[in-house]
Enzyme design. Structure first.
Site, PDB file in Angstrom:
ATOM      1  N   LYS A 164       0.866  -1.187   0.000  1.00  0.00           N
ATOM      2  CA  LYS A 164       0.000   0.000   0.000  1.00  0.00           C
ATOM      3  C   LYS A 164       0.901   1.235   0.000  1.00  0.00           C
ATOM      4  O   LYS A 164       1.935   1.255   0.700  1.00  0.00           O
ATOM      5  CB  LYS A 164      -0.869  -0.039   1.262  1.00  0.00           C
ATOM      6  CG  LYS A 164      -1.936   1.036   1.351  1.00  0.00           C
ATOM      7  CD  LYS A 164      -2.793   0.809   2.601  1.00  0.00           C
ATOM      8  CE  LYS A 164      -3.901   1.808   2.753  1.00  0.00           C
ATOM      9  NZ  LYS A 164      -4.726   1.559   3.966  1.00  0.00           N
TER      10      LYS A 164
ATOM     11  N   SER B 193      -9.587   1.631   2.964  1.00  0.00           N
ATOM     12  CA  SER B 193      -8.727   2.379   2.082  1.00  0.00           C
ATOM     13  C   SER B 193      -7.701   1.497   1.348  1.00  0.00           C
ATOM     14  O   SER B 193      -7.113   1.943   0.377  1.00  0.00           O
ATOM     15  CB  SER B 193      -7.986   3.455   2.873  1.00  0.00           C
ATOM     16  OG  SER B 193      -7.194   2.872   3.887  1.00  0.00           O
TER      17      SER B 193
ATOM     18  N   SER C  14      -9.479  -0.817   7.280  1.00  0.00           N
ATOM     19  CA  SER C  14      -8.977  -0.686   5.913  1.00  0.00           C
ATOM     20  C   SER C  14      -8.268  -1.905   5.339  1.00  0.00           C
ATOM     21  O   SER C  14      -7.984  -1.928   4.144  1.00  0.00           O
ATOM     22  CB  SER C  14      -8.053   0.520   5.808  1.00  0.00           C
ATOM     23  OG  SER C  14      -8.844   1.669   5.680  1.00  0.00           O
TER      24      SER C  14
END
Ligand code: GLN
Length: 486
Positions: A79, A154, A178
């Site tokens: 990420k 996210s 997330s």
């Protein structure tokens, strides 16, 4: 079976037996990325040259008979809020679009040391604020099961990339859900470790009292493998716990006999019928395998959501104050320093981030602090007490991961409440610092349904064991989205 369809532990076995080389594995994943990435849009940055170089080094080490590490040659993607030295780390924001960190996140350097090969950096909601990956400043990521739907957020990039077979493993971050929510939307496994289990050093902070780095993978075994490598005390993060990582993959025995599982009533009631049904089926299976499931009340669900958004916004307003045009990333000049701050933040940050920073500053301001922040912290204590009471009777809790399946993609931004409610089941364990995992457990409307298992602090071994047992019993593991290859 193609290489890109295999799990990390299957690839590891093949490479250790010398049946395939790390270079071939890495090439196979880049080929897959080339075929599907146009549609999925999971990556922000790809690093094929460095990856191939790393893979060659692994093959060389193996040829020389030396130990290349326990994740040697296994591809992983990160990420883009995890700092990678010298490699752009954008946080999905314009303000950091060209920022190259001078340091590497501890979790990332531990992966490299274990021989894992980094394929690139993955899309996310800007500064990890969101549930759809639509607040990314660059482009939205799509759900590989249905390109007309969101992958969640996210960590939408990590979840979509794993589901699409662009990487067998990814690292995400989970503040309020997330890792787990996008894992549920994309039909993969996502693990949020106990707060402090994994060092947060080098993870760009959203809400420091809740942020944790966690793996996303196709199965439970792969999550255990990654956790083994990234967990453990780090002198660079004073909140990391002084506990050595355990061999989590050894905890994976198919056994749930007599394990007491609490089912919070309020959670099931709030899920849409298809999700409720999918979760109920999985729980029935768990009972057939020998677990003892029983209802329980965890009443502070709605207040938890409100408390989370106050605490997260307050902490974010302090953490993100450092992005002011002076030290990191974008600088838009002005007549004086104040105008420079305003111009930089005005142009560099998107609307969701600005909204939260303004609200967070307000919640902490003199005169408002008592009404908001202090009350939110008190609610957090109530939630901790709810869980503590539950642990007197149960070994684990099981809930749906999300109230709905993956939501349809919309051109305009999502109404905030609909957005925020997507995390309502994942937020309470985050506030309490508990380990929790999302396991794909069935289908509704042709889309994956996620089961959330919540464990006692530091009980990852039991959490993984129960998830593993259920995973073996329900036939989801081999399901793959049909992405037409261009
Ligand atoms: N979706 C939640 C939020 O918008 C959680 C984000 C996260 O866990 N990073 O804040």
């Amino acid at each position: 079976m193609e290489i890109y369809q295999l799990t990390a532990h299957e690839l590891k076995a093949l490479m250790e037996r010398g049946e395939v080389r790390a270079v071939e594995v890495v090439q196979a994943f880049f080929k897959r990325i080339e075929q599907v990435e146009d549609k999925v849009k999971a990556f922000i940055t790809l690093t094929p040259e460095q990856a191939l170089e790393q893979a060659r080094a692994v093959d060389e080490t193996r040829r020389e008979g030396r130990d290349p590490g326990c994740l040697a040659g296994i591809p992983i993607a990160l990420k883009d809020n995890l700092c990678t030295e010298g490699l752009t780390t954008t946080c999905g924001s314009r303000i950091l679009a060209h920022w190259q960190p001078p340091l590497e996140a501890t979790a990332v350097s531990r992966l490299r040391k274990a021989g894992a090969v980094i394929l690139g950096k993955l899309n996310l909601d800007e500064f990890a604020m969101g549930t759809t990956t639509q607040t990314s400043a660059f482009y939205p990521t799509r759900n590989p099961w249905d390109l007309g739907r969101v992958p969640g957020g996210s960590s939408g990039g990590p979840a979509a990339a794993v589901a699409a077979g662009e990487t067998p493993l990814a690292l995400g971050s989970d503040t309020g859900g997330s890792v787990r929510q996008p894992a549920a939307f994309c039909g993969i496994v996502g693990l949020r470790p106990t707060y402090g289990r994994v060092s947060r050093w080098g993870l760009v902070a959203l809400a420091s009292s809740m942020d944790q780095i966690g793996p996303l993978a196709r199965d439970v075994t792969d999550c255990a493998l990654v956790l083994e490598v990234i967990a453990g005390r780090d002198p660079l993060d004073p909140t990391s716990l002084p506990i050595d990582p355990e061999p989590y993959s050894k905890a994976l025995v198919p056994q749930v006999q007599g394990i007491k599982v609490g089912i919070p009533r309020e959670y099931l009631e709030r899920a849409e019928p298809g999700v409720k049904e999918g979760v109920a089926q999985a729980l029935k299976r768990l009972e057939e395998l020998g677990a003892r499931c029983e209802e329980i009340s965890l009443p502070h669900l709605e207040p938890a959501l409100v408390a989370y958004h106050i605490i997260a916004a307050a902490e974010a307003s302090s953490n993100l104050a450092r992005f002011d045009g002076l030290n990191f990333g974008l600088r838009v000049s002005g007549r004086d320093v104040e105008e420079m701050y305003c111009n930089t933040r005005g142009q560099g940050l998107g609307p969701e981030v600005k909204k939260r920073l303004i609200l967070g500053t307000y919640f902490l301001s003199k005169g408002r602090y008592q009404d908001y922040y202090l009350k939110a912290v008190k609610i957090r204590t109530l939630i901790l007490q709810d869980f503590r009471k539950a642990w007197e009777r149960f070994d684990l809790l099981a809930t749906p991961t999300t109230p709905t399946v993956a939501l349809p993609f919309r051109e305009e931004t999502f109404p905030p409440l609909e957005n925020y409610h997507s995390d309502i089941f994942t937020i309470p364990p985050s506030l309490a610092g508990l380990p929790a995992l999302s396991l794909p457990c069935g289908w509704s409307q042709g889309l994956p349904v996620g089961l959330q298992l919540i464990g006692k602090p530091l009980q990852e071994p039991l959490l993984l064991q129960v998830a593993y047992t259920l995973e073996q019993a329900i036939e989801f593991r081999r399901a793959r989205p049909i992405l037409e290859v261009s």
